[in-house]
Design an enzyme around this catalytic site. Structure first.
Site, PDB file in Angstrom:
ATOM      1  N   GLY A   1       0.809  -1.215   0.000  1.00 52.58           N
ATOM      2  CA  GLY A   1       0.000   0.000   0.000  1.00 52.58           C
ATOM      3  C   GLY A   1       0.841   1.263   0.000  1.00 52.58           C
ATOM      4  O   GLY A   1       0.515   2.244  -0.679  1.00 52.58           O
ATOM      5  N   THR A   2       1.940   1.252   0.738  1.00 48.19           N
ATOM      6  CA  THR A   2       2.794   2.440   0.821  1.00 48.19           C
ATOM      7  C   THR A   2       3.354   2.781  -0.557  1.00 48.19           C
ATOM      8  O   THR A   2       3.305   3.929  -0.995  1.00 48.19           O
ATOM      9  CB  THR A   2       3.941   2.192   1.830  1.00 48.19           C
ATOM     10  OG1 THR A   2       3.344   1.962   3.106  1.00 48.19           O
ATOM     11  CG2 THR A   2       4.900   3.359   1.897  1.00 48.19           C
TER      12      THR A   2
ATOM     13  N   GLN B   1      -7.549   0.036   3.314  1.00 43.85           N
ATOM     14  CA  GLN B   1      -8.348  -0.515   4.425  1.00 43.85           C
ATOM     15  C   GLN B   1      -9.716  -1.008   3.974  1.00 43.85           C
ATOM     16  O   GLN B   1     -10.400  -1.694   4.730  1.00 43.85           O
ATOM     17  CB  GLN B   1      -8.527   0.526   5.537  1.00 43.85           C
ATOM     18  CG  GLN B   1      -7.324   0.704   6.419  1.00 43.85           C
ATOM     19  CD  GLN B   1      -6.926  -0.540   7.199  1.00 43.85           C
ATOM     20  OE1 GLN B   1      -7.696  -1.487   7.367  1.00 43.85           O
ATOM     21  NE2 GLN B   1      -5.696  -0.549   7.668  1.00 43.85           N
TER      22      GLN B   1
ATOM     23  N   SER C   1      -3.727  -3.356  -0.943  1.00 46.15           N
ATOM     24  CA  SER C   1      -2.626  -4.079  -0.278  1.00 46.15           C
ATOM     25  C   SER C   1      -3.118  -5.461   0.148  1.00 46.15           C
ATOM     26  O   SER C   1      -4.263  -5.611   0.570  1.00 46.15           O
ATOM     27  CB  SER C   1      -2.154  -3.280   0.938  1.00 46.15           C
ATOM     28  OG  SER C   1      -1.090  -3.942   1.576  1.00 46.15           O
ATOM     29  N   ALA C   2      -2.228  -6.465   0.051  1.00 40.17           N
ATOM     30  CA  ALA C   2      -2.659  -7.853   0.299  1.00 40.17           C
ATOM     31  C   ALA C   2      -2.710  -8.227   1.773  1.00 40.17           C
ATOM     32  O   ALA C   2      -3.513  -9.055   2.182  1.00 40.17           O
ATOM     33  CB  ALA C   2      -1.712  -8.819  -0.420  1.00 40.17           C
ATOM     34  N   HIS C   3      -1.821  -7.614   2.603  1.00 41.49           N
ATOM     35  CA  HIS C   3      -1.717  -8.151   3.969  1.00 41.49           C
ATOM     36  C   HIS C   3      -2.866  -7.725   4.880  1.00 41.49           C
ATOM     37  O   HIS C   3      -2.955  -8.176   6.010  1.00 41.49           O
ATOM     38  CB  HIS C   3      -0.349  -7.830   4.582  1.00 41.49           C
ATOM     39  CG  HIS C   3      -0.133  -6.419   5.011  1.00 41.49           C
ATOM     40  ND1 HIS C   3      -0.285  -6.021   6.317  1.00 41.49           N
ATOM     41  CD2 HIS C   3       0.234  -5.309   4.320  1.00 41.49           C
ATOM     42  CE1 HIS C   3       0.001  -4.714   6.411  1.00 41.49           C
ATOM     43  NE2 HIS C   3       0.316  -4.277   5.211  1.00 41.49           N
TER      44      HIS C   3
ATOM     45  N   THR D   1      11.797  -6.962 -10.844  1.00 40.74           N
ATOM     46  CA  THR D   1      11.215  -8.299 -10.977  1.00 40.74           C
ATOM     47  C   THR D   1      10.045  -8.443 -10.006  1.00 40.74           C
ATOM     48  O   THR D   1      10.185  -8.153  -8.824  1.00 40.74           O
ATOM     49  CB  THR D   1      12.281  -9.366 -10.679  1.00 40.74           C
ATOM     50  OG1 THR D   1      13.368  -9.144 -11.576  1.00 40.74           O
ATOM     51  CG2 THR D   1      11.743 -10.780 -10.869  1.00 40.74           C
TER      52      THR D   1
ATOM     53  N   CYS E   1       1.515   2.238  11.973  1.00 45.18           N
ATOM     54  CA  CYS E   1       2.735   2.965  11.681  1.00 45.18           C
ATOM     55  C   CYS E   1       2.989   4.034  12.733  1.00 45.18           C
ATOM     56  O   CYS E   1       4.109   4.451  12.944  1.00 45.18           O
ATOM     57  CB  CYS E   1       2.646   3.612  10.315  1.00 45.18           C
ATOM     58  SG  CYS E   1       2.139   2.435   9.085  1.00 45.18           S
TER      59      CYS E   1
END
Ligand SMILES: Cc1ncc(COP(=O)(O)O)c(C=O)c1O
Length: 387
Positions: free
Chosen positions: A71-72, A179, A199-201, A237, A325
């Site tokens: 996401g960042t 989110q 974002s995946a996490h 990559t 964060c």
């Protein structure tokens, strides 16, 4: 002691089925997706299938989905890449004071390059008004960036109303949907944004992989330069195994969305009702409507959020004092300050964020132990205040 994890807005555990889908890409299909031999082509196939899965989940075209490291990086590429693509006459950015630090830090960096910015006002729930956005637009506005769901409060922003306006005015709209991913149905046509961060996490996928949706025809200057990967917009990559995990996690989240969201709404309401009935003077910072189903941010005047978080941790319950964060820092949350809270009130807040494995028993345990912890932390604050 059984750990109760209520910090899912910070991150989520990797689902076993996601890990299983990733494993072949860490050994058998280890190729570089840019290589033209069979091993490379097999890796490329996994990468492109993941892209298709993510695109299908958000009603986009696969070519509009770029993989990033999270996401960042998606926010950074969106803000810096889209702002720089607008040309020298467009040097004004509109955003809000309640954005994630990865957005606000980019806006700060761009101001050192000569960009100016406007922070839209937010109400007591952290929500902007589309009318204020209309009033903030200038001839030199390059970009508007608004988060769909606030990570600390769960507040949802009126993005569809904003995108109607940005489209009329020919402006690029970036939406940080990190989110909202997996918690709300995301439809790029309905949302109407031009650039969207994912974002995946946050959805039981791996860390270190994200995506940026870039509507066909939107200008974006790359930030990472090198090879031609990701349509020449993001060199390097690709993290194939993580992308595969992201694809599966997105599909699973979409398929379970309605059922999980209904359960989380009920459990979050149970948590609020239980705490409200048992802890005096608790303040609800999360809105009652137009918010994420899993998030409850509460203020406990007279107690420190850090103290409460540590007390709960000792009782085996993981929560956060704000966005992950910002955790560990003693600074009050910039989001709560933007809502008009003073520093002391802002520092008394903790965030519960529930997940798909949260049970009624977990909620009842929190409701059982929290009143005693709040009492102790408040009493300790009074004692230290007298010294
Ligand atoms: C709204 C929002 N944007 C961006 C990020 C950063 O995402 P990542 O951790 O994938 O870099 C987060 C993470 O907490 C977030 O909540």
């Amino acid at each position: 002691m059984q750990q109760i994890y209520l910090d899912h807005n910070a991150t989520t555990p990797l689902r076993p089925d996601v890990l299983e889908a990733m494993l072949p890409y860490l050994h058998t299909h280890f190729g570089n997706p840019s290589s033209v031999h069979r091993t490379g082509r097999r890796a490329k196939q996994g990468l492109e299938e993941a892209r298709e899965q993510i695109a299908a989940c958000i009603r986009a075209k696969p070519a509009e989905v770029l993989f990033t490291s999270g996401g960042t990086e998606s926010n950074s590429l969106a803000l810096v890449g889209a702002a720089r693509a607008q040309g020298p006459a467009k040097t004004h950015i509109i955003t809000t004071p309640v954005e994630h630090s990865s957005v606000l830090a980019c806006v700060q960096a761009l101001s050192r390059e000569g960009f100016s910015h406007t922070l839209l006002p937010v109400d007591a729930e952290g929500r902007i008004r589309a009318d204020d956005l209309a009033a903030a637009v200038r001839d030199d506005t390059a970009l508007v960036s608004i988060g769909l769901a606030n990570p600390e409060l769960g507040t949802l922003q009126p993005i569809a109303a904003c995108s109607r306006l940005t489209r009329q005015r020919g402006l690029v709209l970036h939406v940080d949907a990190v989110q909202a991913t997996g918690k709300l149905a995301l439809d790029m046509e309905e949302l109407g944004a031009d650039v969207v961060s994912l974002s995946a996490h946050k959805i039981y996928g791996p860390k270190g992989i994200g995506a940026l949706y870039v509507r066909h025809g939107t200008g974006l200057v790359p930030v990472l330069r090198g090879g031609p990967q990701e349509r020449e917009k993001r060199a390097g990559t690709e993290n194939v195994a993580a992308a595969v995990g992201f694809g599966i996690a997105a599909v699973l989240a979409r398929d379970e969305l309605a059922a999980v969201s209904a359960r989380l709404t009920e459990l979050t309401a149970r948590l609020w009702t239980g705490i409200q009935a048992s802890v005096p003077d608790v303040v609800r910072n999360t809105p009652r409507r137009q918010c994420l189903p899993n998030t409850l941010n509460l203020g406990f005047p007279g107690a420190s959020g850090e103290g409460l978080m540590m007390g709960l941790d000792l009782a085996g319950i993981a929560v956060s004092t704000g966005s992950a964060c910002a955790a560990g820092s003693v600074e009050p949350s910039h989001v709560l300050l933007a809502l008009g809270h003073d520093a002391q009130t802002a520092k008394s807040a903790i965030r519960f964020s529930l997940g798909r494995d949260t049970t009624r028993q977990d909620i009842d345990r929190v409701v059982a132990v929290l009143p005693g912890i709040v009492e102790r932390v408040r009493a300790a604050g009074q004692t230290s205040g007298r010294e």
